[in-house]
Design a protein around this motif. Structure first.
Motif, PDB file in Angstrom:
ATOM      1  N   GLN A 218       0.990  -1.145  -0.039  1.00 38.89           N
ATOM      2  CA  GLN A 218      -0.059  -0.182   0.315  1.00 38.89           C
ATOM      3  C   GLN A 218       0.829   1.321   0.062  1.00 38.89           C
ATOM      4  OE1 GLN A 218      -2.323  -0.168   3.647  1.00 38.89           O
ATOM      5  NE2 GLN A 218      -0.763   0.255   4.779  1.00 38.89           N
TER       6      GLN A 218
ATOM      7  N   GLN B 145      -4.418   1.090  -2.018  1.00 42.15           N
ATOM      8  CA  GLN B 145      -3.823  -0.457  -1.915  1.00 42.15           C
ATOM      9  C   GLN B 145      -3.310  -0.907  -3.112  1.00 42.15           C
ATOM     10  OE1 GLN B 145      -3.851  -1.738   1.258  1.00 42.15           O
ATOM     11  NE2 GLN B 145      -5.174  -0.109   2.224  1.00 42.15           N
TER      12      GLN B 145
ATOM     13  N   ASN C 101      -2.737  -7.080   2.923  1.00 37.79           N
ATOM     14  CA  ASN C 101      -3.687  -6.308   3.408  1.00 37.79           C
ATOM     15  C   ASN C 101      -5.016  -6.849   4.180  1.00 37.79           C
ATOM     16  OD1 ASN C 101      -1.960  -3.943   2.852  1.00 37.79           O
ATOM     17  ND2 ASN C 101      -2.893  -4.050   0.349  1.00 37.79           N
TER      18      ASN C 101
END
Length: 728
Positions: free
Chosen positions: A601, A632, A714
């Motif tokens: 990210q 992201q 993530n």
């Protein structure tokens, strides 16, 4: 004696006086006063008794020299002369006294026994500054057990300008009169008639006043006069030759006009007036058109006139009027008009001023100053210059309402040459007192405000009101905030400083707008300011960033540069923000940066910046940081399209192995042509070597399907399907 000679105004033009000041200040005559013969109008004091009849215990003896014995002191400089007295051998008695002590300005009341003001000689000499006039000096000393004393006289003469009048009523005869005036102390006057002839007047034989006439065959020539003293039958300390003009040509020059008493009075100063002569001060109301209806308002004498009873709302023009010996009106060479300063209190910290350009002189001033002072302050005087001398307005917006301010406008015009001297022409307005408490009207503050996320702590927004240092500590500030497009501003808090840190920042992406209110030292609360908003950074489409414009309310500045934006991203390797792109647009693609990123990210921010001119600052840099915004980077899975498990290599072609980017975990399955699972793994680090479900028998060559289930760095779950060709 003339030790307290007082300077006076002269009939001869003051310009002549000023020309003398440019010459020597002192000239010294190198001979001693030895006798009283030849003294005329100024008589030396009698020799003190102690000098001729020494008291008991003292003998006459010893000698001294004085340098200079006579000093010529030019008018306008210092009236003091540095005189040096030196102990000398007395040739008549062959006595050179020891330990000399000198006493100055002695007279018949001098008592050597009780005198305490003696000056001890250093290396047989002493120096002292003596004023205009005569000075008896006494020296006492000792020699071989005896006490001696001796005296000497020193004189300082003022080289002034003679007071003279000349009259001519249209004919060729000129009459020059030297009056019995206090300043006419010379022993001899020389009149140069300008045609090769002169008249000499000795006042030792002919007392003043004196009158001399000269008839010319044509137009009278330029006439000059010189005064000189006579000492020891010789002329000394002569004045410069001064040109004089008959009354028909004689005039005055107004050189200074100063308003007083809030515009109700005016003080005029002029050159060229005859000492003691009275001049009519003529005035007319200055209504911007041709001046008329001149009226006498006051008398002028000895270069000064004070006019009272004026209407401070009016502007006036002034000139002088006199009569020559022929009874004709003679007006001053010029006219001067007033400048009226008007003030308007705009708030408890600001005042607006305007004034007029004087109608006369009818020329552009060479200099304009606004003098600002504070009542009761000894070191607050401030002389504000203007680049343009025709400016007639000024705003002072950094004031303290607890103080009273004094303002005065000063104009200077080009010098006027009058009788050989260049006179500066000065016009000053009356000094106006401004009491800010007299008009405590709330107004909307118009300071520049810097609003933005703290570049070192993006969890807070900093609001900084850009004021001068003095103003920032005088006020109390109340801050208000609204979110996004809301027009409802809620109070955040109060501060005694011009900076507020807003830490109540939401994790959601929002725009924040702020207003402020000022309470000054006098308790006056302003209106709410215009809003100042942060830049809101977000993304409306994949790989693109968008942000709101950075706007400063237009009432705040007088001019501004275009806003440019610097897009920055956070580099984890450098642990800092790196500039990516500078643009004037409100969006920017960052897809290339995402595609090549080694981070899962990327955090971005935008800085808006521009230069503005305000009432307080010129070319002021102002900037604002947006909220941070994180994009992201999509995770990547890479599976081979074919492999050959024949043991011949290379290694990456011997098995079906999945490679991942920004993938935290995952699993995959292999299916044969009928959909049956022949291989599965709970870890993407495992690989399929091309065998059937038992893991031993080689699977036949052909195409096999697979599915991959994975979780990104993530925490986002995702799935990928595909097929691989097994070759044998």
């Amino acid at each position: 004696m003339i030790s307290n000679f007082k300077a006076i105004e002269y009939n001869i033009k003051k310009s002549t006086i000023m020309s003398l000041l440019k010459n020597k200040t002192l000239c010294f005559i190198s001979f001693m006063v030895m006798a009283t013969a030849g003294w005329s109008q100024t008589t030396p004091p009698a020799t003190p008794t102690i000098c001729t009849t020494p008291p008991a215990g003292y003998l006459p003896g010893g000698a001294m020299s004085v340098a200079p014995p006579i000093s010529c002191v030019a008018l306008g400089g210092s009236t003091l002369t540095n005189v040096t007295i030196t102990n000398k051998n007395d040739p008549n008695r062959n006595v050179f006294v020891d330990n000399p002590i000198f006493y100055f300005d002695i007279d018949n009341n001098f008592n050597i026994a009780t005198a305490t003001n003696g000056v001890v000689g250093v290396a047989n000499s002493v120096s002292k500054q003596l004023n205009i006039g005569y000075h008896w000096i006494l020296m006492k000393g000792e020699k071989n057990g005896n006490k001696y004393l001796s005296c000497i006289l020193q004189e300082n003469l003022l080289t002034s300008i003679p007071t003279v009048t000349a009259t001519s009523c249209g004919g060729n005869t000129v009459t020059v009169t030297i009056p019995n005036a206090a300043e006419n102390q010379y022993n001899r006057y020389t009149i140069d008639w300008g045609n090769g002839t002169t008249d000499i007047i000795n006042t030792s034989s002919t007392v003043l006043p004196q009158e001399r006439k000269k008839t010319y065959s044509g137009t009278p020539n330029a006439i000059k006069i010189q005064g000189s003293y006579i000492r020891n039958n010789s002329p000394i300390c002569p004045s410069n030759f001064v040109q004089i003009s008959p009354d028909s040509d004689k005039n005055t020059l107004l050189h200074t006009l100063e308003g007083e008493n809030n515009g109700k009075e005016v003080k005029l100063q002029f050159a060229g007036g005859v000492t003691g002569a009275i001049y009519d001060v003529m005035a007319a109301v200055d209504n911007g058109s041709a001046l008329s209806n001149w009226t006498k308002l006051a008398d002028g004498i000895n270069g000064v006139a004070n006019i009272t009873g004026l209407d401070p709302n009016n502007k006036y023009c002034f000139k002088l009027r006199s009569k020559n010996s022929c009874g004709l009106d003679v007006f001053s060479l010029n006219t001067l008009c007033t400048v009226n300063l008007q003030t308007s209190v705009k708030s408890s910290s600001s005042v607006d001023m305007k004034w007029n350009l004087p109608t006369e002189p009818n020329s552009i001033p060479t200099r304009l100053n606004l003098v600002k002072d504070v009542e009761g302050c000894t070191n607050c005087l401030n002389n504000i210059p203007f680049s343009s001398p025709i400016t007639t307005v000024y705003a002072d917006a950094s004031l303290d309402c607890s103080k009273k301010y004094l303002y005065q406008v000063l104009y200077r015009y080009a010098n006027v040459t009058f009788e050989g001297t260049a006179w500066p022409i000065n016009i000053r307005s009356a000094q106006i007192t401004v009491d800010l408490k007299s008009n405590l009207t709330p107004v909307k503050p118009e300071y520049l405000v810097s609003v933005g996320f703290d570049p070192n702590d993006d969890t807070r927004v900093r609001v900084n009101i850009v004021t001068d240092a003095n103003t920032s500590i005088q006020n109390k500030y109340t801050f208000f905030r609204a979110e996004n497009d809301s027009q409802v501003f809620e109070k955040l808090g109060e501060r005694n400083a011009n900076v507020f840190d807003d830490v109540a920042i939401s994790a959601e992406i929002k725009s924040y707008c702020y207003k402020y209110q000022i309470e000054d030292k006098c308790g006056v609360v302003s209106e709410l300011s215009d809003p100042f908003c942060t830049i809101m950074l977000n993304s409306k489409s994949q790989g693109t960033l968008n942000w709101s414009p950075y706007l400063i309310p237009p009432d705040i500045y007088t001019s501004a540069s275009p806003v440019d934006y610097s897009l920055e991203y956070f580099d984890e390797g450098f642990n800092s923000f790196i500039p990516l792109k500078t643009t004037e647009k409100l969006e920017q693609s960052v897809q290339d940066l995402l595609d090549g990123s080694v981070q899962s990210q990327i955090k971005f921010r935008v800085m808006g910046r521009q230069y503005v001119d305000t009432d307080l600052f010129t070319n002021q840099f102002i900037n604002s940081y947006s909220n941070p915004f994180v994009l992201q980077v999509p995770p990547g899975l890479f599976a081979p399209s074919a492999f050959t498990p024949d043991g011949k290599g290379p290694d990456d072609s011997e098995s079906f192995k999945i490679m991942g980017k920004f993938v935290a975990s995952g699993s995959f399955k292999i299916f044969d042509r009928w959909g049956a699972t022949i291989f599965e793994a709970d870890n993407l680090a495992e690989s399929w070597n091309g065998t059937e479900k038992n893991g031993v028998k080689p699977a036949p060559p052909g195409t096999y399907a697979y599915t991959i289930q994975a979780v990104s760095d993530n925490g986002v779950s995702f799935r990928k399907t595909g097929s691989v060709l097994l070759l044998r």
